[in-house]
Design a protein around this motif. Sequence first.
Motif, PDB file in Angstrom:
ATOM      1  N   GLU A   1       0.838  -1.203   0.000  1.00  0.00           N
ATOM      2  CA  GLU A   1       0.000   0.000   0.000  1.00  0.00           C
ATOM      3  C   GLU A   1       0.873   1.253   0.000  1.00  0.00           C
ATOM      4  OE1 GLU A   1      -3.277   0.199  -0.181  1.00  0.00           O
ATOM      5  OE2 GLU A   1      -4.265  -1.375   0.986  1.00  0.00           O
ATOM      6  N   LEU A   2       1.947   1.234   0.780  1.00  0.00           N
ATOM      7  CA  LEU A   2       2.855   2.378   0.834  1.00  0.00           C
ATOM      8  C   LEU A   2       3.533   2.588  -0.514  1.00  0.00           C
ATOM      9  CD1 LEU A   2       4.191   4.582   2.553  1.00  0.00           C
ATOM     10  CD2 LEU A   2       5.917   2.904   3.222  1.00  0.00           C
ATOM     11  N   GLU A   3       3.886   1.499  -1.186  1.00  0.00           N
ATOM     12  CA  GLU A   3       4.512   1.597  -2.502  1.00  0.00           C
ATOM     13  C   GLU A   3       3.592   2.329  -3.481  1.00  0.00           C
ATOM     14  OE1 GLU A   3       6.585  -1.361  -5.829  1.00  0.00           O
ATOM     15  OE2 GLU A   3       5.260  -2.184  -4.274  1.00  0.00           O
ATOM     16  N   ARG A   4       2.300   2.028  -3.450  1.00  0.00           N
ATOM     17  CA  ARG A   4       1.358   2.706  -4.344  1.00  0.00           C
ATOM     18  C   ARG A   4       1.245   4.184  -3.998  1.00  0.00           C
ATOM     19  NH1 ARG A   4      -1.901  -1.863  -2.700  1.00  0.00           N
ATOM     20  NH2 ARG A   4      -1.541  -3.592  -4.138  1.00  0.00           N
ATOM     21  N   ALA A   5       1.216   4.494  -2.705  1.00  0.00           N
ATOM     22  CA  ALA A   5       1.106   5.889  -2.287  1.00  0.00           C
ATOM     23  C   ALA A   5       2.338   6.688  -2.699  1.00  0.00           C
ATOM     24  CB  ALA A   5       0.896   5.967  -0.778  1.00  0.00           C
ATOM     25  N   MET A   6       3.527   6.098  -2.529  1.00  0.00           N
ATOM     26  CA  MET A   6       4.760   6.792  -2.913  1.00  0.00           C
ATOM     27  C   MET A   6       4.840   6.955  -4.428  1.00  0.00           C
ATOM     28  SD  MET A   6       6.508   7.776  -0.316  1.00  0.00           S
ATOM     29  CE  MET A   6       8.048   8.128  -1.188  1.00  0.00           C
ATOM     30  N   SER A   7       4.351   5.993  -5.177  1.00  0.00           N
ATOM     31  CA  SER A   7       4.328   6.110  -6.630  1.00  0.00           C
ATOM     32  C   SER A   7       3.431   7.264  -7.055  1.00  0.00           C
ATOM     33  CB  SER A   7       3.841   4.799  -7.258  1.00  0.00           C
ATOM     34  OG  SER A   7       3.721   4.914  -8.661  1.00  0.00           O
ATOM     35  N   GLY A   8       2.278   7.384  -6.397  1.00  0.00           N
ATOM     36  CA  GLY A   8       1.375   8.490  -6.689  1.00  0.00           C
ATOM     37  C   GLY A   8       1.988   9.829  -6.332  1.00  0.00           C
ATOM     38  N   LEU A   9       2.737   9.863  -5.233  1.00  0.00           N
ATOM     39  CA  LEU A   9       3.386  11.104  -4.806  1.00  0.00           C
ATOM     40  C   LEU A   9       4.408  11.558  -5.839  1.00  0.00           C
ATOM     41  CD1 LEU A   9       3.663  13.190  -2.511  1.00  0.00           C
ATOM     42  CD2 LEU A   9       5.374  11.687  -1.471  1.00  0.00           C
ATOM     43  N   ARG A  10       5.191  10.638  -6.357  1.00  0.00           N
ATOM     44  CA  ARG A  10       6.199  10.979  -7.364  1.00  0.00           C
ATOM     45  C   ARG A  10       5.544  11.374  -8.690  1.00  0.00           C
ATOM     46  NH1 ARG A  10      10.441   6.079  -7.075  1.00  0.00           N
ATOM     47  NH2 ARG A  10      11.444   7.298  -8.745  1.00  0.00           N
ATOM     48  N   LYS A  11       4.436  10.725  -9.045  1.00  0.00           N
ATOM     49  CA  LYS A  11       3.733  11.080 -10.275  1.00  0.00           C
ATOM     50  C   LYS A  11       3.123  12.476 -10.193  1.00  0.00           C
ATOM     51  CE  LYS A  11       2.627   6.354 -11.744  1.00  0.00           C
ATOM     52  NZ  LYS A  11       1.543   5.345 -11.944  1.00  0.00           N
ATOM     53  N   SER A  12       2.880  12.952  -8.961  1.00  0.00           N
ATOM     54  CA  SER A  12       2.317  14.300  -8.803  1.00  0.00           C
ATOM     55  C   SER A  12       3.353  15.389  -9.064  1.00  0.00           C
ATOM     56  CB  SER A  12       1.753  14.464  -7.382  1.00  0.00           C
ATOM     57  OG  SER A  12       2.801  14.554  -6.419  1.00  0.00           O
ATOM     58  N   GLY A  13       4.606  14.995  -9.273  1.00  0.00           N
ATOM     59  CA  GLY A  13       5.652  15.964  -9.562  1.00  0.00           C
ATOM     60  C   GLY A  13       6.643  16.167  -8.438  1.00  0.00           C
ATOM     61  N   LYS A  14       6.471  15.466  -7.345  1.00  0.00           N
ATOM     62  CA  LYS A  14       7.379  15.597  -6.211  1.00  0.00           C
ATOM     63  C   LYS A  14       8.623  14.724  -6.441  1.00  0.00           C
ATOM     64  CE  LYS A  14       4.596  18.079  -3.488  1.00  0.00           C
ATOM     65  NZ  LYS A  14       3.568  18.441  -4.491  1.00  0.00           N
ATOM     66  N   LYS A  15       9.798  15.311  -6.143  1.00  0.00           N
ATOM     67  CA  LYS A  15      11.031  14.522  -6.156  1.00  0.00           C
ATOM     68  C   LYS A  15      11.326  14.094  -4.734  1.00  0.00           C
ATOM     69  CE  LYS A  15      15.770  14.183  -7.767  1.00  0.00           C
ATOM     70  NZ  LYS A  15      16.866  14.771  -8.565  1.00  0.00           N
ATOM     71  N   CYS A  16      11.488  12.796  -4.537  1.00  0.00           N
ATOM     72  CA  CYS A  16      11.622  12.242  -3.193  1.00  0.00           C
ATOM     73  C   CYS A  16      13.057  11.794  -2.933  1.00  0.00           C
ATOM     74  CB  CYS A  16      10.668  11.059  -3.011  1.00  0.00           C
ATOM     75  SG  CYS A  16       8.927  11.502  -3.206  1.00  0.00           S
ATOM     76  N   TYR A  17      13.608  12.274  -1.817  1.00  0.00           N
ATOM     77  CA  TYR A  17      14.941  11.881  -1.367  1.00  0.00           C
ATOM     78  C   TYR A  17      14.788  11.050  -0.088  1.00  0.00           C
ATOM     79  CZ  TYR A  17      16.812  15.579  -4.416  1.00  0.00           C
ATOM     80  OH  TYR A  17      17.147  16.379  -5.486  1.00  0.00           O
ATOM     81  N   ALA A  18      15.620  10.034   0.067  1.00  0.00           N
ATOM     82  CA  ALA A  18      15.641   9.237   1.297  1.00  0.00           C
ATOM     83  C   ALA A  18      17.024   9.316   1.915  1.00  0.00           C
ATOM     84  CB  ALA A  18      15.276   7.784   1.006  1.00  0.00           C
ATOM     85  N   TYR A  19      17.062   9.475   3.236  1.00  0.00           N
ATOM     86  CA  TYR A  19      18.334   9.456   3.965  1.00  0.00           C
ATOM     87  C   TYR A  19      18.313   8.273   4.920  1.00  0.00           C
ATOM     88  CZ  TYR A  19      21.952  10.609   7.374  1.00  0.00           C
ATOM     89  OH  TYR A  19      23.039  10.556   8.211  1.00  0.00           O
ATOM     90  N   ILE A  20      19.349   7.419   4.817  1.00  0.00           N
ATOM     91  CA  ILE A  20      19.449   6.254   5.685  1.00  0.00           C
ATOM     92  C   ILE A  20      20.834   6.226   6.328  1.00  0.00           C
ATOM     93  CG2 ILE A  20      17.787   4.870   4.386  1.00  0.00           C
ATOM     94  CD1 ILE A  20      20.110   3.431   3.054  1.00  0.00           C
ATOM     95  N   GLU A  21      20.889   5.602   7.499  1.00  0.00           N
ATOM     96  CA  GLU A  21      22.174   5.393   8.182  1.00  0.00           C
ATOM     97  C   GLU A  21      22.444   3.898   8.244  1.00  0.00           C
ATOM     98  OE1 GLU A  21      22.109   9.532  10.804  1.00  0.00           O
ATOM     99  OE2 GLU A  21      21.541   7.627  11.762  1.00  0.00           O
ATOM    100  N   GLY A  22      21.684   3.189   9.067  1.00  0.00           N
ATOM    101  CA  GLY A  22      21.705   1.732   9.047  1.00  0.00           C
ATOM    102  C   GLY A  22      20.316   1.269   8.651  1.00  0.00           C
ATOM    103  N   ALA A  23      20.210   0.456   7.612  1.00  0.00           N
ATOM    104  CA  ALA A  23      18.896   0.103   7.081  1.00  0.00           C
ATOM    105  C   ALA A  23      18.695  -1.400   7.061  1.00  0.00           C
ATOM    106  CB  ALA A  23      18.731   0.669   5.663  1.00  0.00           C
ATOM    107  N   GLY A  24      17.580  -1.847   7.642  1.00  0.00           N
ATOM    108  CA  GLY A  24      17.147  -3.225   7.513  1.00  0.00           C
ATOM    109  C   GLY A  24      16.262  -3.356   6.284  1.00  0.00           C
ATOM    110  N   PRO A  25      15.655  -4.523   6.079  1.00  0.00           N
ATOM    111  CA  PRO A  25      14.852  -4.742   4.872  1.00  0.00           C
ATOM    112  C   PRO A  25      13.647  -3.812   4.762  1.00  0.00           C
ATOM    113  CG  PRO A  25      14.586  -6.552   6.429  1.00  0.00           C
ATOM    114  CD  PRO A  25      15.716  -5.727   6.930  1.00  0.00           C
TER     115      PRO A  25
END
Length: 597
Positions: free
Chosen positions: A108-132
């Motif tokens: 569900e989150l994947e669909r929401a983030m896809s819609g957010l990017r299609k709206s014209g938003k550029k999304c950046y992610a910052y990670i330090e230690g990341a699990g799956p």
Amino acid sequence: MISKTPIHLLLTASLLAPAPFAQEPETAEAAAAKTPAPVHLIKLKGAYADLAEQGGDLTSLLLGGGVGKPKPFYDLIDQLDALGKKDGDTVLLDLTTNFAINPVQMAELERAMSGLRKSGKKCYAYIEGAGPTTYQVASMCDEIMMADLGSIDLPSAAMSVTFMKDALDLLGVKFDVVRCGDFKGAVEPYVLSKMSKHLRAHYLAMLEKINNDMARRIATGRRIGITQVREMQSQRLISARDAKEAGLVDRIVQWRGAEDALAIALGNEDFELKNALRDKKKRKSFNPMSFFAEMFRKQDEKEVEDESLVVLHLSGQIVDGDKPVPGSMVSGPSVKTIQSLTENENVKGVVVRINSPGGSATASEAIMLALQDLAAEKPVVVSMGRLAASGGYYITCLGRPILAEAATITGSIGVFGMKPSLGPLMRRVGIHNEMITLDDSAGMMAMDQSWNDEQKATMQRHVNHIYDVFIGHVSRSRNMASSDVLAIAGGRVWSGEQAVENKLVDRIGGLHDAVAMVADEAGISDYEIEHMPRPKSFMDTFAEELLNIRAGIAGKIESAALKRLNLDSALRVLLDAIQNESPTRVWALMPTTVDIR
């Protein structure tokens, strides 16, 4: 050095100097250019639940932590949908705090983030230690920035089953078991020392399907091959440098936090971070009497007063009973809630959201019949969450559309009955039990005796009858021949994708898809969405937490150990078997869960 120029000369010079030209008023464009660009900050934290409860984690509070509680997941999705319509072209996901989102919510989150990017938003992610979980969310963004000393832990899907037969033999405990289906793995830990080969092969096929969905998500987001993702999973622990070389991240930055990382990514562009997630409401003036009255006030189920679609959450192990039990789907209260929705004319349609491993066959039957009555009156669509197996699938037999996610675990169409025999243990500790009966059947549930052949045959006939009823429900609901259902039943567990292939589920889709289907069938476009049942009161939740606390930290360690060894559900079945004096208890229960560790 002090100037000796006379003051009057300075004054004269200033008077004779030509007046400066009047400045042109600043244009709107120039003013906007000086205003820092808004950057929407998303910081995920804590656990997210389909239906979040009120109250908090009393154990954490007593042990010195804060009062944490699950957050409503679909509220997060709604906020992401709304974010696409706000000003500003940049979104920053700060993924440095712990958060929990299950694999079905991830879709569900994947669909929401896809819609957010299609709206014209550029999304950046910052990670330090990341699990799956963290990395999957990061892969949904346009660019991933990773701290230089961080690492990515990317394990594949795994399943853990704890077998207790050898320990039970040492204790002098034996289980009498009757079942329908060689793949009903819920009984194997009690009667076998290790997993049967056919069940292991079946589980491996299911795990591969579930893991493929995670690998697909990462491969799609990072524009790399699924084979490369699987290679990274085999390596599992990946340094920042290796992640950059493999294309898992775009940029390595110093360990200075998300804001500094974004500043590097944007160059010298001036920006202002704005919290994209809804702020907590401001606290009103404190009234002690009102506060305590609200704490102890009983939370009655809210009546639906306007035309609405209802999402009915049916969660937890299915049990018989008349009173609500925390963490369980109790037949009596569940049926009552369903009947109220059937009778309420303002309820125009219902999505039945199921998160359950199953449980009592009779309780499943009662809930299914109530749902069938509801579906006869109003549009109903079933939405499967993380788990809708055995009894959790039983209650979907409504002849209505069923949606699941690829990572949903479902099926497990099978039943079993069991009874512990403590005879050797009782003799070992000097306990002798005498039963005075008119015939052998009266002592059928005696704790110190195993079933004889006649008693076991009687129980097997009873279990066979329940299984036949289960198969019949599935056959009618899915419009399949009984022989075809039997070929995929027998306790076999399926991923959502496999369930679609086997016609147990109609298609892959989430809760929002199910709501849209119900709205379309109901012929309405303007409606409210109500989630039921209503979350428990503050004190109800705290009382539940209080019952779970045994001895402070020791109790916490005990609980964690039972869960890690997968003994919590097994011991629940064992406790019920010991307490239950009736031979008619039959279980439709999923054997275990799949974890991404």
